[in-house]
Design a protein around this motif. Structure first.
Motif, mmCIF file in Angstrom:
data_model
loop_
_atom_site.group_PDB
_atom_site.id
_atom_site.type_symbol
_atom_site.label_atom_id
_atom_site.label_comp_id
_atom_site.label_asym_id
_atom_site.label_seq_id
_atom_site.Cartn_x
_atom_site.Cartn_y
_atom_site.Cartn_z
ATOM 1 N N LEU A 1 63.466 -100.488 42.129
ATOM 2 C CA LEU A 1 62.813 -100.037 40.886
ATOM 3 C C LEU A 1 62.977 -98.528 40.706
ATOM 4 N N LEU A 2 62.755 -97.808 41.754
ATOM 5 C CA LEU A 2 62.826 -96.347 41.708
ATOM 6 C C LEU A 2 64.263 -95.891 41.451
ATOM 7 N N GLY A 3 65.160 -96.580 42.092
ATOM 8 C CA GLY A 3 66.566 -96.224 41.904
ATOM 9 C C GLY A 3 67.018 -96.417 40.460
ATOM 10 N N ARG A 4 66.666 -97.575 39.909
ATOM 11 C CA ARG A 4 67.048 -97.877 38.526
ATOM 12 C C ARG A 4 66.436 -96.855 37.571
ATOM 13 N N ALA A 5 65.171 -96.489 37.849
ATOM 14 C CA ALA A 5 64.493 -95.521 36.971
ATOM 15 C C ALA A 5 65.176 -94.168 37.035
ATOM 16 N N GLN A 6 65.587 -93.778 38.191
ATOM 17 C CA GLN A 6 66.228 -92.471 38.333
ATOM 18 C C GLN A 6 67.605 -92.463 37.674
ATOM 19 N N ILE A 7 68.285 -93.596 37.718
ATOM 20 C CA ILE A 7 69.578 -93.701 37.050
ATOM 21 C C ILE A 7 69.407 -93.569 35.541
ATOM 22 N N LEU A 8 68.400 -94.235 35.023
ATOM 23 C CA LEU A 8 68.127 -94.159 33.586
ATOM 24 C C LEU A 8 67.780 -92.736 33.173
ATOM 25 N N MET A 9 67.091 -92.072 34.030
ATOM 26 C CA MET A 9 66.646 -90.716 33.678
ATOM 27 C C MET A 9 67.822 -89.759 33.541
ATOM 28 N N VAL A 10 68.888 -89.975 34.253
ATOM 29 C CA VAL A 10 70.033 -89.036 34.192
ATOM 30 C C VAL A 10 71.051 -89.416 33.108
ATOM 31 N N LYS A 11 70.880 -90.575 32.496
ATOM 32 C CA LYS A 11 71.787 -90.958 31.393
ATOM 33 C C LYS A 11 71.423 -90.131 30.177
ATOM 34 N N LYS A 12 72.459 -89.614 29.485
ATOM 35 C CA LYS A 12 72.203 -88.711 28.364
ATOM 36 C C LYS A 12 72.177 -89.411 27.025
ATOM 37 N N ASP A 13 72.682 -90.584 26.941
ATOM 38 C CA ASP A 13 72.779 -91.237 25.637
ATOM 39 C C ASP A 13 71.673 -92.257 25.393
ATOM 40 N N LEU A 14 70.609 -92.145 26.177
ATOM 41 C CA LEU A 14 69.535 -93.128 26.019
ATOM 42 C C LEU A 14 68.531 -92.664 24.965
ATOM 43 N N ASP A 15 67.865 -93.650 24.433
ATOM 44 C CA ASP A 15 66.752 -93.367 23.517
ATOM 45 C C ASP A 15 65.742 -92.502 24.259
ATOM 46 N N PRO A 16 65.238 -91.463 23.649
ATOM 47 C CA PRO A 16 64.273 -90.599 24.337
ATOM 48 C C PRO A 16 63.040 -91.353 24.838
ATOM 49 N N GLN A 17 62.639 -92.405 24.120
ATOM 50 C CA GLN A 17 61.469 -93.174 24.594
ATOM 51 C C GLN A 17 61.796 -93.917 25.888
ATOM 52 N N VAL A 18 63.042 -94.376 25.940
ATOM 53 C CA VAL A 18 63.458 -95.069 27.166
ATOM 54 C C VAL A 18 63.485 -94.109 28.326
ATOM 55 N N THR A 19 64.010 -92.892 28.045
ATOM 56 C CA THR A 19 64.064 -91.862 29.095
ATOM 57 C C THR A 19 62.662 -91.504 29.562
ATOM 58 N N LYS A 20 61.743 -91.418 28.562
ATOM 59 C CA LYS A 20 60.366 -91.070 28.918
ATOM 60 C C LYS A 20 59.747 -92.162 29.757
ATOM 61 N N ALA A 21 60.033 -93.402 29.323
ATOM 62 C CA ALA A 21 59.469 -94.546 30.088
ATOM 63 C C ALA A 21 60.014 -94.581 31.489
ATOM 64 N N ALA A 22 61.361 -94.253 31.581
ATOM 65 C CA ALA A 22 61.968 -94.233 32.925
ATOM 66 C C ALA A 22 61.309 -93.203 33.809
ATOM 67 N N ALA A 23 60.943 -92.073 33.187
ATOM 68 C CA ALA A 23 60.266 -91.026 33.959
ATOM 69 C C ALA A 23 58.910 -91.498 34.456
ATOM 70 N N VAL A 24 58.173 -92.211 33.616
ATOM 71 C CA VAL A 24 56.848 -92.717 34.018
ATOM 72 C C VAL A 24 56.998 -93.742 35.145
ATOM 73 N N ILE A 25 58.035 -94.609 34.949
ATOM 74 C CA ILE A 25 58.278 -95.630 36.000
ATOM 75 C C ILE A 25 58.619 -94.951 37.317
ATOM 76 N N SER A 26 59.468 -93.912 37.199
ATOM 77 C CA SER A 26 59.886 -93.198 38.419
ATOM 78 C C SER A 26 58.701 -92.544 39.107
ATOM 79 N N GLU A 27 57.805 -91.941 38.312
ATOM 80 C CA GLU A 27 56.647 -91.268 38.899
ATOM 81 C C GLU A 27 55.717 -92.271 39.560
#
Lengths: 117, 325
Positions: B258-284
């Motif tokens: 779970l943590l790995g996937r979230a961190q991968i999403l966080m470094v992708k630049k073409d994602l929806d900002p809400q997705v990036t934000k959600a990935a950050a919350v998941i990662s935290e």
């Protein structure tokens, strides 16, 4: 008169042979012979069977035997007294001092059994 | 001649009154010193017999006729005296025999008393010895009557049951013993004076079937009980820690994914900002869970309950102080 003694356990049976009177003639030897038997036994039975006459000397011998036996812790009993002899003993109240029994043999057996028990 | 003497002479039936000894001596010329020299019944009897024998020697040989009857005449007085001495001697003989019997009885009684005293002394010594032993042991021992009254109690029994030293006996057994059946064993819990709970092992047995008295044995097994309870607690803790260990391992694997996937999403630049934000919350959140798992693993490793409690204080459940939704 001869004095015979026979021991049954702790009982000495003293009897007389060769005379029918315990008097001034026979009294001294009777007294001496009896005193010889007073060392050890607990009971002395003086068998008067056959003695038909007794005088004051004879009575004196019996009293002397009684006194000495008492002093040595023995019990002295008379037995087999002829009616004449018993009458004398009763007159002078010696039957209150001596125990006088009818049958000497039975008395010896009784005393011997009592001692064993 | 007195009537009394006449009766004695002819041997008439019936008892003759025993003459006073002083009168006897006076009448028959026997000195009072005969009596005064006699210091006991046996000695007096010997002297009376001696006098009897002496008087016999004064009698003529034919004093008694051939039929055994007394000869009347001057000699009759001597015979009467003889009779009196014989009567006196017979009475003394009976007294002497009675005195001997009494003396033997007295000696036997004295011997019995000595033995009894010796036995009592021995019994008392044994009792004192037993008291000393009972006073020194840590186990309580009591004797109860059938009605439940305490007849004897040693020091340990009083201490264990909280009874002061100055309470007299015939004290009723503590109610705590009511739960222990007769001829039975049980453990009872009791608070001592300081409020500390104690566990007592109590045994009740019949001491004497005749009187139905009981002996009660009381032992403090609190330490043993605590040790048992502690062992149970540690066993439970071991089970808990073992379960925690298993859980942490099972949680860690998917959490890592779970943590790995979230961190991968966080470094992708073409994602929806809400997705990036959600990935950050998941990662935290995943990171927090991972931290919790690491701390639990540490607790399992160290095996200390204090660590578990501390962990729980540090990470209270959601909605409590410090919790996050």
């Amino acid at each position: 008169m001869r004095i015979l003694s026979r021991r049954t356990g702790n009982v000495v049976h003293l009897c007389f042979e060769g005379g029918d009177a315990l008097d001034s003639v026979s009294a001294p030897s009777v007294k001496a012979g009896a005193l010889e038997c007073l060392a050890e036994p607990a009971h002395l039975v003086v068998d008067l069977t056959g003695i038909e006459f007794v005088d004051s000397a004879g009575i004196g011998a019996l009293v002397s035997i009684f006194k000495t036996g008492r002093a040595r812790g023995l019990t002295i009993r008379l037995a087999g007294a002829h009616p004449n002899v018993r009458a004398v003993l009763e007159i002078i109240k010696l039957d209150q001092i001596f125990e006088v029994h009818d049958d000497a043999e039975a008395l010896v057996r009784e005393l011997a059994v009592t001692d064993r028990n | 001649m007195s009537e009394r003497n006449a009766n004695a002479t002819d041997g008439a039936a019936g008892p003759t009154a025993m003459p006073d000894l002083a009168e006897l001596c006076r009448l028959h010329d026997v000195g009072i010193d005969l009596i005064e020299r006699s210091h006991d019944v046996d000695d007096l009897l010997d002297k009376v017999l001696e006098e009897y024998e002496r008087r016999l020697t004064e009698l003529p040989a034919d004093a008694f006729d051939s039929r055994g009857g007394a000869v009347p005449g001057p000699v009759s007085g001597k015979i009467r005296a003889l009779v009196m001495f014989a009567t006196q001697a017979a009475a003394l003989k009976a007294r002497a025999a009675s005195a001997t019997e009494m003396r033997l009885k007295s000696e036997r009684l004295e011997e019995m008393n000595r033995r009894l005293e010796s036995a009592l002394t021995e019994a008392e010594t044994s009792r004192l010895r037993l008291d000393t032993v009972l006073s020194s042991i840590d186990a309580g021992v009591m004797i109860l009557s059938p009605e439940g009254r305490v007849l004897r109690a040693n020091r340990a029994a009083r201490e264990l049951l909280g009874v002061p030293e100055d309470v007299t006996l015939a004290w009723t057994a503590p109610a705590v013993l009511d739960s222990v059946p007769r001829e039975g064993d049980a453990e009872v819990r009791l608070d001592d004076a300081s409020g500390t709970a104690r566990t007592l092992a109590v045994s009740r047995r019949t001491l004497d079937p005749a009187t139905r008295d009981e002996v009660v044995h009381v032992a403090d097994v609190s330490r043993r009980t605590r040790e048992i309870e502690e062992r149970h607690r540690l066993e439970k803790l071991a089970e808990v820690l073992k379960t925690l260990g298993v859980l942490s391992h099972k949680i860690n694997n998917p959490l890592t994914s779970l943590l790995g996937r979230a961190q991968i999403l966080m470094v992708k630049k073409d994602l929806d900002p809400q997705v990036t934000k959600a990935a950050a919350v998941i990662s935290e959140s995943a990171g927090r869970i991972a931290e919790l798992i690491r701390e639990l693993a540490l607790v399992v490793k160290e095996g200390r309950q204090e660590a578990v409690e501390k962990l729980l204080e540090m990470h209270p459940a959601s909605g409590e102080e410090g919790g996050r939704s």
